[in-house]
Design a protein around this motif. Structure first.
Motif, PDB file in Angstrom:
ATOM      1  N   PRO A  56       0.813  -1.224   0.000  1.00 34.40           N
ATOM      2  CA  PRO A  56       0.000   0.000   0.000  1.00 34.40           C
ATOM      3  C   PRO A  56       0.846   1.275   0.000  1.00 34.40           C
ATOM      4  CG  PRO A  56      -0.985  -1.610   1.455  1.00 34.40           C
ATOM      5  CD  PRO A  56       0.334  -2.187   1.022  1.00 34.40           C
ATOM      6  N   SER A 222      -8.533   8.041   0.168  1.00 33.34           N
ATOM      7  CA  SER A 222      -8.622   7.922   1.632  1.00 33.34           C
ATOM      8  C   SER A 222      -9.080   9.224   2.261  1.00 33.34           C
ATOM      9  CB  SER A 222      -7.261   7.531   2.218  1.00 33.34           C
ATOM     10  OG  SER A 222      -6.305   8.539   1.931  1.00 33.34           O
ATOM     11  N   THR A 245      -1.083   0.789   5.169  1.00 32.53           N
ATOM     12  CA  THR A 245      -1.606  -0.580   5.192  1.00 32.53           C
ATOM     13  C   THR A 245      -2.918  -0.655   5.963  1.00 32.53           C
ATOM     14  OG1 THR A 245       0.635  -1.491   5.064  1.00 32.53           O
ATOM     15  CG2 THR A 245      -1.109  -2.959   5.853  1.00 32.53           C
ATOM     16  N   LYS A 248      -6.513   0.859   4.281  1.00 30.87           N
ATOM     17  CA  LYS A 248      -7.228   0.227   3.164  1.00 30.87           C
ATOM     18  C   LYS A 248      -7.502   1.239   2.054  1.00 30.87           C
ATOM     19  CE  LYS A 248      -7.591  -3.613   5.536  1.00 30.87           C
ATOM     20  NZ  LYS A 248      -6.765  -4.791   5.214  1.00 30.87           N
ATOM     21  N   THR A 250      -6.033   1.327  -1.072  1.00 31.32           N
ATOM     22  CA  THR A 250      -5.760   0.907  -2.444  1.00 31.32           C
ATOM     23  C   THR A 250      -7.063   0.605  -3.191  1.00 31.32           C
ATOM     24  OG1 THR A 250      -5.613  -1.471  -1.979  1.00 31.32           O
ATOM     25  CG2 THR A 250      -3.608  -0.147  -1.654  1.00 31.32           C
ATOM     26  N   GLN A 252      -7.843  -2.025  -4.790  1.00 34.71           N
ATOM     27  CA  GLN A 252      -8.295  -3.395  -4.529  1.00 34.71           C
ATOM     28  C   GLN A 252      -9.061  -3.486  -3.203  1.00 34.71           C
ATOM     29  OE1 GLN A 252      -5.170  -2.442  -5.414  1.00 34.71           O
ATOM     30  NE2 GLN A 252      -5.364  -3.051  -7.566  1.00 34.71           N
ATOM     31  N   ASP A 253      -8.553  -2.816  -2.167  1.00 35.03           N
ATOM     32  CA  ASP A 253      -9.244  -2.808  -0.878  1.00 35.03           C
ATOM     33  C   ASP A 253     -10.586  -2.096  -0.987  1.00 35.03           C
ATOM     34  OD1 ASP A 253      -7.338  -4.197   0.623  1.00 35.03           O
ATOM     35  OD2 ASP A 253      -6.169  -2.396   1.018  1.00 35.03           O
ATOM     36  N   LEU A 254     -10.599  -0.958  -1.652  1.00 27.32           N
ATOM     37  CA  LEU A 254     -11.813  -0.151  -1.748  1.00 27.32           C
ATOM     38  C   LEU A 254     -12.885  -0.827  -2.588  1.00 27.32           C
ATOM     39  CD1 LEU A 254     -10.062   3.308  -2.146  1.00 27.32           C
ATOM     40  CD2 LEU A 254     -11.306   2.504  -0.143  1.00 27.32           C
ATOM     41  N   LYS A 255     -12.461  -1.585  -3.586  1.00 32.15           N
ATOM     42  CA  LYS A 255     -13.437  -2.338  -4.387  1.00 32.15           C
ATOM     43  C   LYS A 255     -14.094  -3.411  -3.530  1.00 32.15           C
ATOM     44  CE  LYS A 255     -15.141  -3.774  -8.468  1.00 32.15           C
ATOM     45  NZ  LYS A 255     -15.866  -4.991  -8.079  1.00 32.15           N
ATOM     46  N   SER A 256     -13.307  -4.085  -2.712  1.00 30.93           N
ATOM     47  CA  SER A 256     -13.862  -5.141  -1.858  1.00 30.93           C
ATOM     48  C   SER A 256     -14.792  -4.574  -0.796  1.00 30.93           C
ATOM     49  CB  SER A 256     -12.733  -5.935  -1.200  1.00 30.93           C
ATOM     50  OG  SER A 256     -12.030  -5.144  -0.251  1.00 30.93           O
ATOM     51  N   LEU A 257     -14.570  -3.321  -0.400  1.00 29.05           N
ATOM     52  CA  LEU A 257     -15.404  -2.670   0.602  1.00 29.05           C
ATOM     53  C   LEU A 257     -16.622  -1.973   0.000  1.00 29.05           C
ATOM     54  CD1 LEU A 257     -12.581  -1.096   2.812  1.00 29.05           C
ATOM     55  CD2 LEU A 257     -14.084  -2.984   3.461  1.00 29.05           C
TER      56      LEU A 257
END
Length: 319
Positions: A56, A222, A245, A248, A250, A252-257
């Protein structure tokens, strides 16, 4: 590539050797060409390996890269007959936010976005992409104009956040950001936002309250910068890597959330290595998402946008 990040040093060394070999005046061109080809293959493999496992914090560095696509480049490449519209009709023109009408692949659109600049002179002119209240009030004016004439809105975000100066606070920075979010929620036309590089704080959300939020794969988004978060939690900016880190931030993290909707693939080595190619990839996704939103009624677009953002962060969604 002339501007390499710290973790790209092995790649920089290889590409430097390639340039040195290509510059040699030798009678054995065949041998040099073979050496260059081997080094190119090795550099490509190293680039692919490096970018397939970025942390990250490394993605934060890539998102801030000086050569990332700029709004001015996006407009030049994608928007035909662009006509800039200036001023908030209340105080001043803010160069950190550029907005205007144009045509994207044959259809009229309203373009609004932050511009960081590409060199010292342009960065100072655009205040490093940090908008003042009049910038957000200009954005509100252009959003309302687009709504009045039924024109889709495309926004592009690359900012560390809204300008935190005394003058900006005196002129109602927080209110201007909140009003921009409110106007974005109220318009009855398609709104698509793209996080190009750095999406920082409310200054980014003010332009990213959209039906569809797209994000380059190495961009970040963020509520605060990793350095700012570290300064608050650990009382030292040296913990920025840990903060990155934990936050969250990135794609990829934001898409999953469920914070963003689509991740845009970048050229190998990041968008900064092939700006035209990255912009074309973004354009293809923009066109696809815009066509999907065309099928929705104005009221449905507004209600869908409201539900999308009201649902974020609900406890039952996080369990």
């Amino acid at each position: 590539m002339d501007n390499f990040l710290d973790f790209e040093k092995p790649i920089a060394d290889l590409e430097g050797r390639i340039r040195d070999l290509e510059g040699l005046d030798s009678g054995s061109d065949l041998e040099i060409n073979e050496d260059v080809a081997k080094l190119r293959q090795k550099a490509s493999q190293l680039l692919k390996s490096t970018y397939s496992k970025l942390t990250p914090w490394q993605k934060t560095q890539v998102a801030r890269h000086v050569d990332r696509p700029k709004l001015s480049q996006i407009i030049d490449q994608l928007i035909e007959d662009f006509t800039p519209l200036a001023g908030d009709r209340g105080f001043a023109e803010d160069q950190a936010i550029i907005g205007g009408l144009g045509r994207f692949r044959g259809r009229s659109v309203m373009v609004i976005g932050t511009e960081k600049g590409h060199d010292l002179e342009s960065r100072l002119k655009h205040n490093f992409g940090m908008a003042r209240p009049e910038g957000y009030r200009k954005a509100q004016r252009l959003m309302s104009m687009a709504d009045q004439f039924g024109i889709p809105i495309l926004t592009f975000v690359d900012t560390s956040g809204a300008y935190p100066g005394i003058g900006a606070e005196e002129r109602g920075q927080a209110e201007a950001i909140a009003r921009s979010i409110q106007v974005s929620m109220d318009v009855r036309v398609p709104v698509i936002a793209c996080i190009v590089g750095e999406g920082g704080s409310g200054g980014a959300v003010a332009l990213a309250t959209a039906n569809r939020v797209l994000m380059f794969e190495n961009a970040i988004y963020s509520v605060i910068s990793p350095e700012g978060c570290a300064a608050i939690l650990w009382k030292t900016r040296e913990k920025a890597q840990d903060a990155a880190t934990a936050m969250k931030l990135t794609a990829q993290d934001l898409k999953s959330l469920g914070i963003i909707d689509v991740i845009i693939e970048e050229p190998l080595g990041g968008a900064q290595r092939d700006v035209p190619g990255a912009i074309n990839s973004m354009a293809d996704v923009l066109e696809k998402e815009l066509e999907a939103l065309d099928a929705k009624e104005p009221g449905e677009l507004r209600e869908e946008r409201r539900r999308k953002f009201l649902a974020m962060g609900r406890l039952e969604d996080m369990q």
